[in-house]
Design a protein around this motif. Structure first.
Motif, PDB file in Angstrom:
ATOM      1  N   SER A 114       0.825  -1.205   0.000  1.00  0.00           N
ATOM      2  CA  SER A 114       0.000   0.000   0.000  1.00  0.00           C
ATOM      3  C   SER A 114       0.857   1.253   0.000  1.00  0.00           C
ATOM      4  O   SER A 114       0.589   2.218  -0.724  1.00  0.00           O
ATOM      5  CB  SER A 114      -0.924  -0.012   1.227  1.00  0.00           C
ATOM      6  OG  SER A 114      -1.783   1.102   1.236  1.00  0.00           O
ATOM      7  N   LEU A 115       1.919   1.252   0.803  1.00  0.00           N
ATOM      8  CA  LEU A 115       2.841   2.391   0.847  1.00  0.00           C
ATOM      9  C   LEU A 115       3.545   2.579  -0.497  1.00  0.00           C
ATOM     10  O   LEU A 115       3.632   3.705  -1.007  1.00  0.00           O
ATOM     11  CB  LEU A 115       3.881   2.168   1.948  1.00  0.00           C
ATOM     12  CG  LEU A 115       5.067   3.134   1.974  1.00  0.00           C
ATOM     13  CD1 LEU A 115       4.600   4.573   2.199  1.00  0.00           C
ATOM     14  CD2 LEU A 115       6.071   2.716   3.049  1.00  0.00           C
ATOM     15  N   ALA A 116       4.035   1.486  -1.064  1.00  0.00           N
ATOM     16  CA  ALA A 116       4.742   1.578  -2.342  1.00  0.00           C
ATOM     17  C   ALA A 116       3.831   2.100  -3.446  1.00  0.00           C
ATOM     18  O   ALA A 116       4.247   2.917  -4.279  1.00  0.00           O
ATOM     19  CB  ALA A 116       5.301   0.210  -2.719  1.00  0.00           C
ATOM     20  N   LYS A 117       2.585   1.666  -3.454  1.00  0.00           N
ATOM     21  CA  LYS A 117       1.634   2.129  -4.463  1.00  0.00           C
ATOM     22  C   LYS A 117       1.329   3.607  -4.288  1.00  0.00           C
ATOM     23  O   LYS A 117       1.307   4.373  -5.259  1.00  0.00           O
ATOM     24  CB  LYS A 117       0.348   1.307  -4.375  1.00  0.00           C
ATOM     25  CG  LYS A 117      -0.700   1.703  -5.411  1.00  0.00           C
ATOM     26  CD  LYS A 117      -1.940   0.827  -5.301  1.00  0.00           C
ATOM     27  CE  LYS A 117      -2.979   1.219  -6.345  1.00  0.00           C
ATOM     28  NZ  LYS A 117      -4.202   0.367  -6.247  1.00  0.00           N
ATOM     29  N   LYS A 118       1.113   4.025  -3.057  1.00  0.00           N
ATOM     30  CA  LYS A 118       0.787   5.427  -2.790  1.00  0.00           C
ATOM     31  C   LYS A 118       1.939   6.348  -3.154  1.00  0.00           C
ATOM     32  O   LYS A 118       1.752   7.424  -3.730  1.00  0.00           O
ATOM     33  CB  LYS A 118       0.406   5.613  -1.316  1.00  0.00           C
ATOM     34  CG  LYS A 118       0.009   7.028  -0.937  1.00  0.00           C
ATOM     35  CD  LYS A 118      -1.248   7.463  -1.662  1.00  0.00           C
ATOM     36  CE  LYS A 118      -1.663   8.869  -1.260  1.00  0.00           C
ATOM     37  NZ  LYS A 118      -2.875   9.323  -1.989  1.00  0.00           N
ATOM     38  N   GLY A 119       3.159   5.931  -2.817  1.00  0.00           N
ATOM     39  CA  GLY A 119       4.325   6.772  -3.079  1.00  0.00           C
ATOM     40  C   GLY A 119       4.975   6.533  -4.426  1.00  0.00           C
ATOM     41  O   GLY A 119       5.938   7.209  -4.759  1.00  0.00           O
ATOM     42  N   GLN A 120       4.466   5.538  -5.158  1.00  0.00           N
ATOM     43  CA  GLN A 120       5.049   5.145  -6.451  1.00  0.00           C
ATOM     44  C   GLN A 120       6.523   4.769  -6.297  1.00  0.00           C
ATOM     45  O   GLN A 120       7.389   5.203  -7.066  1.00  0.00           O
ATOM     46  CB  GLN A 120       4.861   6.257  -7.488  1.00  0.00           C
ATOM     47  CG  GLN A 120       3.396   6.564  -7.799  1.00  0.00           C
ATOM     48  CD  GLN A 120       3.222   7.593  -8.892  1.00  0.00           C
ATOM     49  OE1 GLN A 120       4.008   8.533  -9.017  1.00  0.00           O
ATOM     50  NE2 GLN A 120       2.197   7.429  -9.717  1.00  0.00           N
ATOM     51  N   PHE A 121       6.775   3.938  -5.276  1.00  0.00           N
ATOM     52  CA  PHE A 121       8.121   3.467  -5.002  1.00  0.00           C
ATOM     53  C   PHE A 121       8.261   2.023  -5.482  1.00  0.00           C
ATOM     54  O   PHE A 121       7.287   1.305  -5.640  1.00  0.00           O
ATOM     55  CB  PHE A 121       8.415   3.503  -3.500  1.00  0.00           C
ATOM     56  CG  PHE A 121       8.174   4.825  -2.840  1.00  0.00           C
ATOM     57  CD1 PHE A 121       8.673   5.996  -3.384  1.00  0.00           C
ATOM     58  CD2 PHE A 121       7.449   4.908  -1.657  1.00  0.00           C
ATOM     59  CE1 PHE A 121       8.461   7.230  -2.770  1.00  0.00           C
ATOM     60  CE2 PHE A 121       7.226   6.122  -1.034  1.00  0.00           C
ATOM     61  CZ  PHE A 121       7.730   7.287  -1.591  1.00  0.00           C
ATOM     62  N   GLN A 122       9.498   1.582  -5.657  1.00  0.00           N
ATOM     63  CA  GLN A 122       9.742   0.183  -5.994  1.00  0.00           C
ATOM     64  C   GLN A 122       9.431  -0.684  -4.783  1.00  0.00           C
ATOM     65  O   GLN A 122       9.849  -0.390  -3.659  1.00  0.00           O
ATOM     66  CB  GLN A 122      11.192  -0.035  -6.423  1.00  0.00           C
ATOM     67  CG  GLN A 122      11.479  -1.483  -6.818  1.00  0.00           C
ATOM     68  CD  GLN A 122      12.913  -1.710  -7.252  1.00  0.00           C
ATOM     69  OE1 GLN A 122      13.720  -0.782  -7.302  1.00  0.00           O
ATOM     70  NE2 GLN A 122      13.248  -2.950  -7.562  1.00  0.00           N
ATOM     71  N   HIS A 123       8.698  -1.757  -5.023  1.00  0.00           N
ATOM     72  CA  HIS A 123       8.325  -2.686  -3.961  1.00  0.00           C
ATOM     73  C   HIS A 123       9.047  -3.996  -4.191  1.00  0.00           C
ATOM     74  O   HIS A 123       8.986  -4.566  -5.274  1.00  0.00           O
ATOM     75  CB  HIS A 123       6.801  -2.901  -3.980  1.00  0.00           C
ATOM     76  CG  HIS A 123       6.293  -3.677  -2.818  1.00  0.00           C
ATOM     77  ND1 HIS A 123       5.240  -4.577  -2.916  1.00  0.00           N
ATOM     78  CD2 HIS A 123       6.663  -3.689  -1.517  1.00  0.00           C
ATOM     79  CE1 HIS A 123       4.991  -5.089  -1.729  1.00  0.00           C
ATOM     80  NE2 HIS A 123       5.838  -4.574  -0.868  1.00  0.00           N
ATOM     81  N   MET A 124       9.744  -4.494  -3.168  1.00  0.00           N
ATOM     82  CA  MET A 124      10.475  -5.744  -3.287  1.00  0.00           C
ATOM     83  C   MET A 124      10.070  -6.673  -2.132  1.00  0.00           C
ATOM     84  O   MET A 124      10.827  -6.872  -1.171  1.00  0.00           O
ATOM     85  CB  MET A 124      11.981  -5.475  -3.291  1.00  0.00           C
ATOM     86  CG  MET A 124      12.813  -6.597  -3.901  1.00  0.00           C
ATOM     87  SD  MET A 124      14.592  -6.206  -3.969  1.00  0.00           S
ATOM     88  CE  MET A 124      14.607  -4.924  -5.222  1.00  0.00           C
ATOM     89  N   PRO A 125       8.872  -7.260  -2.201  1.00  0.00           N
ATOM     90  CA  PRO A 125       8.359  -8.060  -1.085  1.00  0.00           C
ATOM     91  C   PRO A 125       9.121  -9.345  -0.820  1.00  0.00           C
ATOM     92  O   PRO A 125       9.030  -9.899   0.284  1.00  0.00           O
ATOM     93  CB  PRO A 125       6.912  -8.358  -1.505  1.00  0.00           C
ATOM     94  CG  PRO A 125       6.922  -8.252  -2.991  1.00  0.00           C
ATOM     95  CD  PRO A 125       7.909  -7.174  -3.311  1.00  0.00           C
ATOM     96  N   ALA A 126       9.865  -9.840  -1.796  1.00  0.00           N
ATOM     97  CA  ALA A 126      10.584 -11.110  -1.622  1.00  0.00           C
ATOM     98  C   ALA A 126      12.045 -10.920  -1.231  1.00  0.00           C
ATOM     99  O   ALA A 126      12.803 -11.899  -1.179  1.00  0.00           O
ATOM    100  CB  ALA A 126      10.503 -11.933  -2.909  1.00  0.00           C
ATOM    101  N   LEU A 127      12.474  -9.692  -0.950  1.00  0.00           N
ATOM    102  CA  LEU A 127      13.894  -9.457  -0.677  1.00  0.00           C
ATOM    103  C   LEU A 127      14.372 -10.225   0.549  1.00  0.00           C
ATOM    104  O   LEU A 127      15.449 -10.816   0.544  1.00  0.00           O
ATOM    105  CB  LEU A 127      14.155  -7.958  -0.472  1.00  0.00           C
ATOM    106  CG  LEU A 127      15.609  -7.591  -0.167  1.00  0.00           C
ATOM    107  CD1 LEU A 127      16.495  -7.886  -1.370  1.00  0.00           C
ATOM    108  CD2 LEU A 127      15.734  -6.129   0.245  1.00  0.00           C
ATOM    109  N   LEU A 128      13.561 -10.219   1.623  1.00  0.00           N
ATOM    110  CA  LEU A 128      13.953 -10.877   2.861  1.00  0.00           C
ATOM    111  C   LEU A 128      13.132 -12.143   3.085  1.00  0.00           C
ATOM    112  O   LEU A 128      11.977 -12.228   2.675  1.00  0.00           O
ATOM    113  CB  LEU A 128      13.747  -9.929   4.051  1.00  0.00           C
ATOM    114  CG  LEU A 128      14.557  -8.626   4.032  1.00  0.00           C
ATOM    115  CD1 LEU A 128      14.193  -7.771   5.232  1.00  0.00           C
ATOM    116  CD2 LEU A 128      16.054  -8.910   4.006  1.00  0.00           C
TER     117      LEU A 128
END
Length: 243
Positions: free
Chosen positions: A149-163
């Motif tokens: 939700s944060l990444a979508k709102k801020g138009q940031f790259q989202h990397m949910p599988a990093l950790l």
């Protein structure tokens, strides 16, 4: 896609948007009514720069709480939306255990506002991971819902599988910081196939609640063991000693 938008508009007309906490009809996008908003203890004013906890008074420079002075954090800075009390505690519980994904959707703007004072350039948004056994049982990771939700709102790259969680830790509620750190030692790792993508980047970790910061510290350590520019964090709620 047009017909879906039309249906959503019709549904919004027939079924008015309601408060996420009490169900009272509210205007505009999903959120909180005025009563629940006031009861949610949103954090404002001076806060500790590295744990996001509220501090008394005012200051024109970055300040630290006593706990962060005594035990320095391994991440750069952190912020939280609200204190883990009252209506906020209820929202976190419902997001975590009651399959209330709409709470995470509404929280995107709240998290972005909290993060703005410490927002790095071109951040990578990363949720604190769940062990696969807990993910299988719960069906979703509430921190990943928040980070998306944060990444979508801020138009940031989202990397949910990093950790990833490499071992299942016991429930940490009621344990002190040292006990939590012992359980979390080596429990979070970076996915090897994604290491190059995080190199030189500013990482923003997202979690639902920060208590002692042990889980965040383990996640930050995993990131810092690789060539990242910095690690920062934002939480939906910040627990205090009395919570």
């Amino acid at each position: 896609m047009g017909w879906r938008a039309g249906i959503q508009t019709l549904v919004g007309t027939v079924y008015p948007t309601t408060c996420l906490s009490c169900g009272t009809p509210v205007e505009g996008e999903a959120g909180l009514c005025s009563k629940c908003w006031l009861g949610s203890n949103f954090i404002a004013g001076l806060v500790c720069n590295t744990c996001g906890g509220p501090l008394p008074g005012a200051s024109l420079q970055e300040e630290l709480c006593d706990a962060c002075i005594q035990t320095p954090r391994n991440w750069t800075a952190a912020r939280a939306t609200f204190l883990y009390q009252g209506e906020a505690r209820k929202l976190v519980w419902q997001l975590k255990y009651a399959d209330r994904a709409e709470i995470a959707t509404a929280a995107g703007p709240w998290l972005l506002k909290a993060l703005e004072p410490i927002l790095p350039e071109n951040p990578v948004i990363v949720p604190v991971p769940l062990h696969w056994t807990r993910l299988f049982k719960r069906k979703y990771n509430q921190s990943e819902l928040l980070s998306a939700s944060l990444a979508k709102k801020g138009q940031f790259q989202h990397m949910p599988a990093l950790l990833k969680r490499t071992k299942r830790t016991p429930p940490l509620i009621g344990l002190n910081r040292a006990e939590r750190q012992a359980h979390l030692l080596g429990a979070i790792k970076v996915q090897h196939k994604l290491v190059e993508q995080m190199s030189g980047r500013h990482i923003v970790l997202v979690d639902d609640v920060m208590t002692t910061g042990s889980t965040l510290g383990a996640a930050a350590e995993a990131c810092l063991s690789h060539n990242v520019a910095s690690v920062r964090a934002v939480f939906l709620a910040r627990a205090t000693k009395n919570d």
